[in-house]
Design a protein around this motif. Structure first.
Motif, PDB file in Angstrom:
ATOM      1  N   ARG A  82      54.593  54.908  84.188  1.00 32.72           N
ATOM      2  CA  ARG A  82      54.527  54.621  82.747  1.00 32.72           C
ATOM      3  C   ARG A  82      54.195  53.145  82.521  1.00 32.72           C
ATOM      4  O   ARG A  82      53.396  52.790  81.663  1.00 32.72           O
ATOM      5  N   GLU A  83      54.824  52.287  83.320  1.00 30.75           N
ATOM      6  CA  GLU A  83      54.545  50.855  83.160  1.00 30.75           C
ATOM      7  C   GLU A  83      53.096  50.529  83.525  1.00 30.75           C
ATOM      8  O   GLU A  83      52.457  49.691  82.899  1.00 30.75           O
ATOM      9  N   GLN A  86      50.979  51.607  80.699  1.00 27.40           N
ATOM     10  CA  GLN A  86      51.152  50.667  79.583  1.00 27.40           C
ATOM     11  C   GLN A  86      50.263  49.435  79.782  1.00 27.40           C
ATOM     12  O   GLN A  86      49.548  49.009  78.870  1.00 27.40           O
ATOM     13  N   ALA A  91      49.264  48.962  75.939  1.00 27.14           N
ATOM     14  CA  ALA A  91      50.149  49.452  74.874  1.00 27.14           C
ATOM     15  C   ALA A  91      51.229  48.408  74.623  1.00 27.14           C
ATOM     16  O   ALA A  91      51.682  47.745  75.554  1.00 27.14           O
ATOM     17  N   LEU A  94      56.540  50.336  75.991  1.00 27.10           N
ATOM     18  CA  LEU A  94      56.558  51.339  77.069  1.00 27.10           C
ATOM     19  C   LEU A  94      56.714  52.753  76.512  1.00 27.10           C
ATOM     20  O   LEU A  94      56.077  53.701  76.971  1.00 27.10           O
ATOM     21  N   GLU A  96      55.609  54.027  74.021  1.00 29.02           N
ATOM     22  CA  GLU A  96      54.419  54.565  73.351  1.00 29.02           C
ATOM     23  C   GLU A  96      53.567  55.379  74.320  1.00 29.02           C
ATOM     24  O   GLU A  96      52.565  55.971  73.905  1.00 29.02           O
ATOM     25  N   VAL A  97      53.948  55.372  75.583  1.00 27.92           N
ATOM     26  CA  VAL A  97      53.196  56.116  76.609  1.00 27.92           C
ATOM     27  C   VAL A  97      53.924  57.438  76.858  1.00 27.92           C
ATOM     28  O   VAL A  97      55.011  57.459  77.430  1.00 27.92           O
ATOM     29  N   TYR A 246      48.904  58.161  74.321  1.00 30.50           N
ATOM     30  CA  TYR A 246      49.416  56.921  73.733  1.00 30.50           C
ATOM     31  C   TYR A 246      49.549  57.171  72.239  1.00 30.50           C
ATOM     32  O   TYR A 246      48.670  57.789  71.615  1.00 30.50           O
TER      33      TYR A 246
END
Ligand code: PMP
Length: 415
Positions: A82-83, A86, A91, A94, A96-97, A246
């Motif tokens: 996820r990071e 991002q 983004a 975080l 928002e993913v 996203y």
């Protein structure tokens, strides 16, 4: 998205990069495989295959639930992706993913959750004439339930959006805009920033289908100011069954869950259930964990080459291929937009695309034939389908030369 040629550092060894993809090193029908179907699915480098294998061999446990070490380790590996996502798309937050199973799933999530909540009879959803079916059908399904209707931004004979028509179509009835960033059928790079800005002037949210954009260039969702952005792992050197949505936090917060089940809840009673925080509110059930871990490694891999270098190399290859294909008698390129990426669709006079694709396959050349899940595009050009060569940075000039030879052979075969 910038697909002009960049200065590619001479230290990048593209032959070496190609050799990292084990699938490419084989013969198909007795000929060295020429893989030009990257738009459908790209290949995985060994490092991604190894990472998924290692996960299955040593690290597998269910995520987010177990107190035991293996589960915590699996959760860390899965969440680290996820990071990486991002950072890749820039983004802001975080959460928002959102993990999904792919672009199709991501668009269905927004259509179902946002659409069912906010659309009503008489509302209009703007899409373009060159959408993939994944960005048409979910809106039609929600339209049938809510009374909202699709409106279509037309394109011209080059496969470029007619922007005056877009501005004409934007009205008080428009409740949502959902547009393809790069056309998988034509290669057109659409002016999504301009579309987003114009929609935002009227407070209309915009979803961008980035399935064919993220694998080929640097995408910055904050710079675009996209409200939602969807893409798939399997088109960017990752595995199938995994993708990303996203979404801007304030919009996601204001949307109800799309699917119910484990992980997406805070407290469940028979009377009432409350939802987990973002991103988990939209991630019900056991996710494709190994695929998520694999995407993390695929992103590391793409970053090690550099997205701008990838864009530059692919621009070189598209220019080379367009030059060669244009010289073939009886070959017509479908989709001649000024800004194009990674895809060349074409037809051969007097030869059905499927027949041509079959002959090319016998020559070990993998291209896609048909409507490419974009039947309205084929209707626009009044054709049954096209042959489509879609390139990746690991292709080379020799692949293009083999395609050209294959096409010449196909022409002779049918003469
Ligand atoms: N949109 C576009 C532009 C695509 O190219 C594709 C895949 N061909 C999709 C959506 C659907 O992607 P997936 O099948 O991975 O959900």
């Amino acid at each position: 998205m910038n697909h002009t040629k960049t200065d590619i550092p001479s230290t990048i060894n593209w032959n070496e990069i190609r050799s990292q993809f084990p699938v490419l090193n084989q013969e198909v029908n007795g000929k060295r495989l020429v893989y030009l179907d990257n738009g459908a699915s790209s290949q995985m480098p060994q490092i991604v295959v190894d990472r998924i294998n290692a996960y299955h061999s040593h690290e597998h446990a269910n995520v987010h639930r177990g107190i035991h070490s293996l589960s915590q380790h699996a959760t860390d590996a899965f969440e680290s992706t996820r990071e990486k996502v991002q950072k890749l798309i820039n983004a802001r937050y975080l959460e928002e993913v959102i993990y999904t199973t792919g672009t199709t799933d991501s668009i269905n999530l927004v259509a179902s959750s946002y659409g069912r909540t906010y659309f009503k009879e008489g509302d209009e959803i703007l899409v373009t004439e060159m959408e993939h079916h994944a960005n048409i059908v979910p809106w039609q399904i929600i339209g049938e339930q809510t009374g909202a209707k699709l409106k279509v931004i037309p394109m011209d004979e080059n496969g470029e959006l007619i922007m005056e028509k877009f501005y004409e179509l934007l009205s008080a009835k428009t409740k949502f805009v959902s547009v393809i960033h790069v056309s998988n059928a034509l290669g057109t790079i659409n002016p999504v920033k301009e579309i987003i800005d114009a929609a935002h002037d009227r407070n209309i949210p915009v979803l961008v289908d980035g399935a064919q954009a993220v694998p080929h260039s640097t995408v910055d969702v904050q710079e675009l100011d996209a409200d939602f952005y969807a893409f798939s792992a399997h088109k960017m050197c990752g595995p199938t069954g995994f993708g990303i949505l996203y979404g801007k936090k304030e919009l996601l917060d204001a949307m109800p869950p799309y699917r119910g089940g484990g992980d997406m809840i805070d407290k469940v009673t028979f009377e009432k259930t409350t939802w987990n925080d973002l991103p988990h509110k939209f991630e019900a059930g056991t996710p494709p964990i190994a695929a998520g871990v694999g995407l993390g490694t695929a992103i590391d891999y793409l970053n090690s080459i550099g997205m701008d270098n990838i864009a530059g190399r692919e621009a070189e290859l598209i220019t080379y291929a367009t030059g060669k294909l244009s010289k073939i008698d009886g070959l017509r390129i479908v989709g001649t937009a000024h800004k194009k990426a990674s895809v060349i669709s074409f037809l051969l006079d007097g030869v059905h695309p499927t027949d041509a694709g079959t002959i090319l396959d016998k020559e070990g050349i993998a291209v896609r034939t048909g409507h490419h899940c974009a039947q309205p595009v084929m209707d626009h050009f009044n054709i049954p389908g096209t042959l489509r060569a879609s390139i990746s940075f690991y292709n080379n000039e020799d692949d293009i030369d083999r395609l050209v030879e294959g096409i010449e052979y196909t022409k002779e075969f049918f003469e």
